[in-house]
Design an enzyme around this catalytic site. Structure first.
Site, PDB file in Angstrom:
ATOM      1  CD  GLU A  47      10.310  11.584  12.440  1.00  0.00           C
ATOM      2  OE1 GLU A  47       9.315  10.908  12.760  1.00  0.00           O
ATOM      3  OE2 GLU A  47      11.217  11.153  11.709  1.00  0.00           O
ATOM      4  CB  CYS A  73      12.669   8.405   9.037  1.00  0.00           C
ATOM      5  SG  CYS A  73      13.394   7.423   7.738  1.00  0.00           S
ATOM      6  CE  LYS A 114      -1.816   2.566   3.225  1.00  0.00           C
ATOM      7  NZ  LYS A 114      -1.754   3.936   2.658  1.00  0.00           N
ATOM      8  CD  GLU A 152      13.175   3.536   8.243  1.00  0.00           C
ATOM      9  OE1 GLU A 152      13.054   4.317   9.208  1.00  0.00           O
ATOM     10  OE2 GLU A 152      13.211   3.892   7.064  1.00  0.00           O
TER      11      GLU A 152
END
Lengths: 477, 288
Positions: A388, A291, A183, A257
């Protein structure tokens, strides 16, 4: 000194072969999905690029069953050497259509064409090429004497590197003899569907790869499907935890991840001009939608002033704007939602007392853009030092000793990457030993290669992608 | 038989290199397979779990920072000491597991040999799992396995020594520290093992052993934010999925419970060594 103005150097959007509508790829065919179609938007202009069909739960079920059949009857039984040739074909065809894919990626994602052209697409092709060669050599991977495929892999990928993340997921899965239902992200489904076209043209047996666009609900449906044997997810730590919870007790193999808050550490003996380039690459590459972005700059106190001065001068030269312009350094923020998240965290930084500096660069009138932002005087307790941001926003902290640098760098639940800038080799290795991060870049940053394992410690996830270590995620050993 | 009355041992916890009773003051009776009373074991509490995690965390720096050669020597030394206590272990296994003397002896032999096998891995696993990565650019890129950190271990319920050694040795061989919840009903060999560890060169805190109710202690271990990974081998079947869910709270690495307890007499492979390491990739440019 004379200033030389840049003339626009736009790549033609016609090269993208943009179609008005895209359909999902299921069991070797492009078909309409049962879900509500989504509209993929160009984040640089806010115009709709194309309508994309999405999967209903019944489509997920069909895709998983198709993948199961293909795994049982064809792909899992095929000699590795034959699988390899299919995967090599995909690598070559991505390279052949590299320009088209790069332009389409920049349109759909907002990243500068320079990056999609020089990083995303070639690295995606390289990832297939590298893993193709493993398909008939898995017994030499050192993971076990008789490595076997897991079965059907359900894979969910993010919007920051749409094609590249698809490659990172699909290539090792196929090489190891698994079949795939993937997806793509809701806001960036287009290049994955062109990849599906390539996979169809490469003549892969139907069902080996299925690509189902949709929002989080489709991902949840896929991850929770009883006949999926392996789940691979790249995305936020928040969603990663939900997935880890939902596969608990099912026996599905899981790799994650997730997010990061990397420290990029600059010592006083570092070549500062080089370090500045590395800092810029670390946080402004891909608008900071990375990331492993070097979002916390740790500077040794004695050079902090000098480095910050140099950094501001350099950042002010970054050109923000049209992703298709070859001169653009920083493109568009991928979505309005992400833009809001970034501006919220920037306000939090101001409220908590950090000193904000924003590049004086001009911004386009429409589209989602954020000017490169540098916060100094940041303390470890501030949200901009802990959360983040996933945007072009850098938080600068200082340290005095290597021990303090390590303590601050490791003061995070994340652990994806870190950077070290120093001229002293012994210090690099001493630091590298102590940084709790899956990737450590010394005197460089944001380097990726299919042969080099990538992945996190702690809440940045588990499992690796790339290299020999990456195969373990897709093998029963 | 001598008519002398033996000095009975008080079995305690092993935390941070010391032998405390449970802070809760609780103990529980341990019986042999026929139901005869053997001893009271300390019944650890949530607070004991937390103190064991603190001790394990404190030991991470020293143990993971020791050279692999040194860790190998320290672990090999444990095997030497185990050898010296063969009779005691055999007697405890015979009592705990209800096997005859010969079988108990061979189990102890296997446990010692298993310990030696893992001791030898400390300075080899990085060569086997690590790599120099042939990246397409002017960089030196290498990958090495590093310890995950603090590992919570639910030891096997059936195999009280060989099973315990088979799950504990790989965790510490790779440089992790461990908080072990021993077999609930067969804890005595584990406590004797802790006495061996205490008199060996394994630094205090590297291994912490808790006796008590697995179902009571495991959830605290699985949800503890300072635990990096959990081995669910000895988890009660009914709890395994819940424990996995709890582990998701801080993205812990989980070694899942198998449907049945593994046959520990089989030759192991490196999968347990792989389970609790992180691959770190380091890049550096090349240039004149």
């Amino acid at each position: 000194m004379n200033t030389w103005e840049y003339a626009p150097a736009p790549e033609s959007r016609d090269i993208a072969n943009l179609k008005p509508s895209y359909r999902m790829f299921l069991d070797g065919q492009f078909v309409e999905g049962g879900g509500e179609p989504l509209k993929s938007v160009n984040p640089a202009t806010e115009e709709v690029l194309a309508e994309v069909s999405t999967a209903a739960p019944s489509d997920v079920d069909k895709a998983v069953k198709a993948a199961r059949r293909a795994q049982d009857k064809v792909w899992g039984r095929m000699p590795g050497a034959e699988r390899a040739k299919y995967i090599y074909r995909i690598a070559r065809m991505i390279a052949e259509r590299a320009r088209e894919l790069a332009v389409l990626e920049s349109l759909d994602n907002g990243k500068p064409i320079r990056e999609s052209r020089d990083v995303d697409v070639p690295t995606a092709s390289a990832h297939f090429f590298y893993h193709a060669g493993w398909a008939d050599k898995l017994a030499y991977a050192g993971l076990g004497p008789d490595p076997k495929p897991l079965g059907v892999a359900g894979q969910v990928i993010p919007w920051n590197f749409p094609l590249l993340m698809a490659a990172w997921k699909i290539a090792p899965a196929l090489a190891c003899g698994n079949t795939v239902v993937l997806k793509p992200a809701e806001t960036t489904p287009l290049t994955a569907l062109v990849l599906a076209e390539i996979i169809q043209q490469a003549d892969l047996p139907p069902g080996v790869v299925n690509i189902l666009p949709g929002a989080g609900g489709v991902g949840a449906e896929l991850v929770n499907h009883a006949e999926v044997d392996k789940v691979a997810f790249t995305g936020s730590t928040e969603v990663g935890k939900l997935i880890q919870r939902s596969v608990a007790g099912t026996g599905k193999k899981l790799t994650l991840e997730l997010g990061g808050k990397a420290a990029n550490i600059v010592f006083d003996d570092a070549p500062l001009d080089q370090a500045v380039e590395g800092i810029v690459n670390g946080i402004f590459f891909n608008q900071g939608h990375v990331c492993c972005a070097g979002s916390r700059l740790l500077v040794q106190e004695s050079v902090a002033g000098e480095l910050l001065d140099k950094l501001r001068v350099r950042v002010a030269t970054l050109r923000v704007g049209d992703p298709l312009d070859k001169n653009t350094d920083v493109g568009a923020i991928n979505s309005r939602e992400q833009l809001t998240r970034i501006t919220d965290l920037v306000s939090a930084g101001e409220q908590e007392g950090a000193e904000k500096w924003v590049s004086p660069c001009p911004l386009p009138d429409k589209g989602f853009f954020v000017a490169p932002t540098v916060f100094s005087g940041v303390s470890q307790a501030m949200r901009i030092a802990r959360e983040e941001i996933f945007g072009p926003v850098l938080s600068v902290l200082t340290f005095r000793t290597p021990d303090e640098a390590i303590a601050k760098a490791n003061n995070t639940p994340y652990g994806l990457s870190a950077g070290i800038w120093t001229d002293k080799g012994s210090r690099i290795l001493w630091m590298a030993d102590r940084l709790r991060a899956g990737v450590v870049w010394a005197n460089t940053f944001n380097r990726f290669d299919p042969t080099a394992p990538f992945g996190g410690y702690q809440e940045s996830g588990f499992g690796r992608e790339g290299g020999r270590a990456g195969l373990e995620a897709y093998l029963d050993v | 038989m001598s008519d002398r009355l033996t000095v009975a041992k008080t079995y305690k916890l092993y935390v941070g290199g010391a032998f405390p009773r449970s802070e809760s003051g609780r103990s529980y009776p341990v019986h042999d397979t026929k139901g005869t009373f053997l001893a009271n074991a300390a019944q650890a509490s949530r607070k004991d779990v937390r103190e064991a995690v603190v001790a394990a965390r404190k030991a991470v720096g020293g143990w993971s920072g020791a050279t692999a050669y040194n860790r190998g020597q320290v672990l090999y030394r444990v095997a030497e000491l185990l050898e010296g206590r063969r009779e005691q272990f055999a007697a405890e296994i015979a009592a705990s597991e209800g096997v005859n003397g010969k079988r108990a002896q061979s189990t102890v032999d296997a446990a010692i040999d298993r310990w030696v096998w893992y001791a030898g891995w400390t300075d080899k696993i990085a060569t086997v799992l690590g790599a120099a990565n042939p990246v397409a650019g002017p960089y030196f890129s290498f990958s090495v396995p590093e310890p995950t950190g603090v590992v919570g271990v639910l030891a096997p319920q059936t195999s009280s020594l060989l099973g315990l050694v088979s799950v504990l040795a790989p965790v510490i061989a790779t440089g992790n520290t461990a908080v072990v919840v021993t077999s609930q009903d067969r804890p005595l060999p584990a406590i004797t093992l802790s006495e061996v560890l205490a008199t060996s060169d394994v630094p205090g805190g590297v291994v912490n052993l808790l006796t008590g109710r697995t179902a009571e202690l495991a959830p605290w271990l699985a949800s503890h934010a300072d635990v990096n990974a959990v081995d669910l081998t000895g988890a009660p079947e009914s709890l395994a999925a819940d424990l996995e869910r709890a582990c998701a709270g801080t993205v812990k690495r989980v070694l899942r419970r198998r449907a049945t307890e593994p046959d520990w007499t089989e030759t192991p492979d490196i999968s347990r060594l792989r389970a609790f390491v992180e691959t770190k990739t380091v890049w550096h440019p090349k240039g004149r």
